[in-house]
Design a protein around this motif. Structure first.
Motif, PDB file in Angstrom:
ATOM      1  N   UNK A 199       0.761  -1.378  -0.008  1.00 59.38           N
ATOM      2  CA  UNK A 199      -0.003   0.167   0.039  1.00 59.38           C
ATOM      3  C   UNK A 199       0.818   1.266  -0.003  1.00 59.38           C
ATOM      4  N   UNK A 200       1.947   1.207   0.657  1.00 63.10           N
ATOM      5  CA  UNK A 200       2.862   2.493   0.947  1.00 63.10           C
ATOM      6  C   UNK A 200       3.414   2.599  -0.634  1.00 63.10           C
ATOM      7  N   UNK A 201       4.163   1.618  -0.953  1.00 62.69           N
ATOM      8  CA  UNK A 201       4.842   1.824  -2.348  1.00 62.69           C
ATOM      9  C   UNK A 201       3.918   2.155  -3.483  1.00 62.69           C
ATOM     10  N   UNK A 202       2.708   1.713  -3.470  1.00 63.79           N
ATOM     11  CA  UNK A 202       1.763   2.059  -4.176  1.00 63.79           C
ATOM     12  C   UNK A 202       1.171   3.468  -4.213  1.00 63.79           C
ATOM     13  N   UNK A 203       0.951   4.072  -3.236  1.00 71.35           N
ATOM     14  CA  UNK A 203       0.954   5.382  -2.849  1.00 71.35           C
ATOM     15  C   UNK A 203       1.906   6.343  -3.488  1.00 71.35           C
ATOM     16  N   UNK A 204       3.402   6.008  -3.308  1.00 75.95           N
ATOM     17  CA  UNK A 204       4.309   6.534  -3.754  1.00 75.95           C
ATOM     18  C   UNK A 204       4.324   6.704  -5.499  1.00 75.95           C
ATOM     19  N   UNK A 205       3.948   5.625  -6.066  1.00 70.89           N
ATOM     20  CA  UNK A 205       3.887   5.506  -7.389  1.00 70.89           C
ATOM     21  C   UNK A 205       2.643   6.232  -7.948  1.00 70.89           C
ATOM     22  N   UNK A 206       1.721   6.374  -7.171  1.00 68.46           N
ATOM     23  CA  UNK A 206       0.242   6.994  -7.713  1.00 68.46           C
ATOM     24  C   UNK A 206       0.663   8.418  -7.563  1.00 68.46           C
ATOM     25  N   UNK A 207       1.473   8.869  -6.626  1.00 68.67           N
ATOM     26  CA  UNK A 207       1.801  10.315  -6.476  1.00 68.67           C
ATOM     27  C   UNK A 207       2.371  10.659  -7.847  1.00 68.67           C
ATOM     28  N   UNK A 208       3.583   9.918  -8.141  1.00 67.50           N
ATOM     29  CA  UNK A 208       4.271  10.535  -9.434  1.00 67.50           C
ATOM     30  C   UNK A 208       3.480  10.423 -10.375  1.00 67.50           C
ATOM     31  N   UNK A 209       2.554   9.250 -10.663  1.00 65.04           N
ATOM     32  CA  UNK A 209       1.630   9.150 -11.813  1.00 65.04           C
ATOM     33  C   UNK A 209       0.497  10.543 -11.828  1.00 65.04           C
ATOM     34  N   UNK A 210       0.166  10.889 -10.725  1.00 63.07           N
ATOM     35  CA  UNK A 210      -0.751  12.070 -10.885  1.00 63.07           C
ATOM     36  C   UNK A 210      -0.149  13.237 -11.025  1.00 63.07           C
ATOM     37  N   UNK A 211       1.178  13.521 -10.454  1.00 60.74           N
ATOM     38  CA  UNK A 211       1.866  14.723 -11.111  1.00 60.74           C
ATOM     39  C   UNK A 211       2.029  14.696 -12.295  1.00 60.74           C
ATOM     40  N   UNK A 212       2.484  13.764 -13.311  1.00 59.91           N
ATOM     41  CA  UNK A 212       2.618  13.824 -14.487  1.00 59.91           C
ATOM     42  C   UNK A 212       1.211  14.030 -15.259  1.00 59.91           C
ATOM     43  N   UNK A 213       0.157  13.460 -14.783  1.00 60.26           N
ATOM     44  CA  UNK A 213      -1.112  13.708 -15.495  1.00 60.26           C
ATOM     45  C   UNK A 213      -1.738  14.887 -15.231  1.00 60.26           C
ATOM     46  N   UNK A 214      -1.540  15.461 -14.045  1.00 59.04           N
ATOM     47  CA  UNK A 214      -1.820  16.924 -13.632  1.00 59.04           C
ATOM     48  C   UNK A 214      -1.087  17.903 -14.708  1.00 59.04           C
ATOM     49  N   UNK A 215       0.024  17.672 -14.816  1.00 59.89           N
ATOM     50  CA  UNK A 215       0.802  18.710 -15.485  1.00 59.89           C
ATOM     51  C   UNK A 215       0.203  18.870 -17.070  1.00 59.89           C
ATOM     52  N   UNK A 216      -0.164  18.024 -17.444  1.00 58.39           N
ATOM     53  CA  UNK A 216      -0.936  17.923 -18.909  1.00 58.39           C
ATOM     54  C   UNK A 216      -1.927  19.015 -19.078  1.00 58.39           C
ATOM     55  N   UNK A 217      -2.501  19.314 -17.929  1.00 55.06           N
ATOM     56  CA  UNK A 217      -3.593  20.337 -18.188  1.00 55.06           C
ATOM     57  C   UNK A 217      -2.944  21.654 -18.343  1.00 55.06           C
ATOM     58  N   UNK A 218      -1.434  21.955 -18.056  1.00 56.82           N
ATOM     59  CA  UNK A 218      -1.096  23.164 -18.125  1.00 56.82           C
ATOM     60  C   UNK A 218      -0.251  23.188 -19.300  1.00 56.82           C
ATOM     61  N   UNK A 219      -0.209  22.384 -20.282  1.00 55.31           N
ATOM     62  CA  UNK A 219       0.891  22.246 -21.334  1.00 55.31           C
ATOM     63  C   UNK A 219       0.733  23.733 -22.117  1.00 55.31           C
ATOM     64  N   UNK A 220       1.963  24.195 -22.351  1.00 58.73           N
ATOM     65  CA  UNK A 220       2.137  25.483 -23.209  1.00 58.73           C
ATOM     66  C   UNK A 220       1.931  26.699 -22.269  1.00 58.73           C
TER      67      UNK A 220
END
Length: 355
Positions: free
Chosen positions: A132-153
């Protein structure tokens, strides 16, 4: 700062109630200490309390299996401990999600005769809690990348956030603050405006601390200054975390979030929510059915030993409010960005994570 660390046989938690002036760690050797830490916000943030609860279950199983009773009775004792731990905070779904995830695995393993004694039970729970702990770390990184796509350009972005949805609230780098950190790393972020978040000042004590330590420009404001900042054109977008999201896309988050969403709608500012799949309550459709935790009156009329109001007056102290889905521009998850129609996009998320 590491906020959660499992070191057999202890769970080490950073006491967030003492930040930003004192870095103090709690060494939990009893699941009741974990429950108290969750209840008193020594560890807080929906993902983080889910991670802490997973480790707390190791301590619960250890206590339950120390007796000379038959294994079946030890299991019954463990289940009772688990339910008590689960009930410490009612709104954040990650707590119940983590406990139920472990209990489901335990019961399936019992049914299959995969575990037949206390040692096997503890080993099974330990592996799942660490996952659960390892998964949360990975989910955080994936969310960060996904969220950044909203601000492209986009560049020179000025972001407003509320409460703390950073590394201190998760097992990783944060949900809302994870996206902010990604934008900063990309050179797109100009400044973060952080609401102080009354009554316990998580924004002032925790978010401002995290951002400042990372070298991210941050301006602290009291909660009632947010409208002014929007009116003056200082805010380009708002991003917050979440404690529970329904299948309609209604979002429970720290008290004050709903007001920000209303203000954002009036000022035509996008309002984003960042949360992992474990924050979605796929059994609940409407936000009005989310249980809202009501906290102690002392938190409002007293702060760090200083009385700020008469102690014998009525106090309203809900820990959370619910933002209706129609005020949410997008929900950022590890599976990508969800947009309206939320019932459809959340149903698709559910199909991906519950295969």
């Amino acid at each position: 700062m590491i906020n959660i660390e499992w070191k057999q046989p202890e769970l080490i938690l950073l006491d967030q109630t003492k930040l930003p002036t004192d870095i103090h760690y709690i060494r939990c050797t009893d699941w009741r200490q974990v429950a108290e830490a969750i209840k008193m916000l020594r560890v807080r943030g929906a993902p983080a309390i889910g991670v802490a609860a997973g480790y707390g279950l190791i301590l619960a199983a250890t206590e339950a299996t120390q007796s000379n009773h038959p294994f079946s009775e030890q299991l019954s004792q463990f289940y009772e401990f688990a339910e008590e731990l689960k009930e410490t905070r009612p709104t954040a779904i990650n707590l119940a999600w983590a406990v139920d995830r472990v209990l489901t695995l335990v019961k399936a393993s019992i049914s299959d005769n995969a575990i037949t004694n206390g040692e096997a039970l503890i080993n099974l729970i330990t592996k799942e809690a660490e996952e659960i702990h390892r998964e949360d770390i990975a989910l955080n990184h994936a969310m960060a990348k996904a969220g950044a796509t909203l601000f492209e350009g986009q560049s020179n972005i000025r972001m407003l956030t509320h409460c703390n949805a950073g590394a201190l609230a998760t097992g990783g780098l944060g949900t809302a603050l994870g996206v902010i950190r990604e934008l900063h790393a990309n050179g797109q972020l100009e400044r973060v405006y952080a609401d102080e978040t009354r009554p316990l000042l998580q924004g002032a004590r925790l978010t401002a601390l995290e951002l400042h330590e990372d070298g991210i420009p941050v301006t602290l404001q009291t909660d009632n200054m947010a409208a002014y900042a929007m009116q003056q054109g200082l805010i380009d977008a708002i991003i917050v975390g979440a404690d529970r999201i329904t299948t309609k896309g209604d979002v429970a988050n720290k008290i004050g979030t709903y007001g920000l969403a209303v203000l954002a709608k009036h000022h035509n500012i996008p309002f984003y929510v960042a949360a992992p799949y474990s924050t979605f309550d796929f059994t609940l459709q409407d936000g009005k059915d989310i249980p809202i935790e009501m906290r102690m009156a002392e938190e409002v009329w007293n702060f760090h030993g200083i009385q700020t109001a008469p102690s014998d007056i009525g106090i309203l102290n809900p820990a959370f409010d619910v933002t209706p889905h129609e005020l949410v521009t997008a929900i950022i998850t590890e599976q990508g960005v969800l947009k309206p129609d939320y019932e459809a996009s959340i149903a698709e998320l559910q199909s991906k994570v519950q295969k």
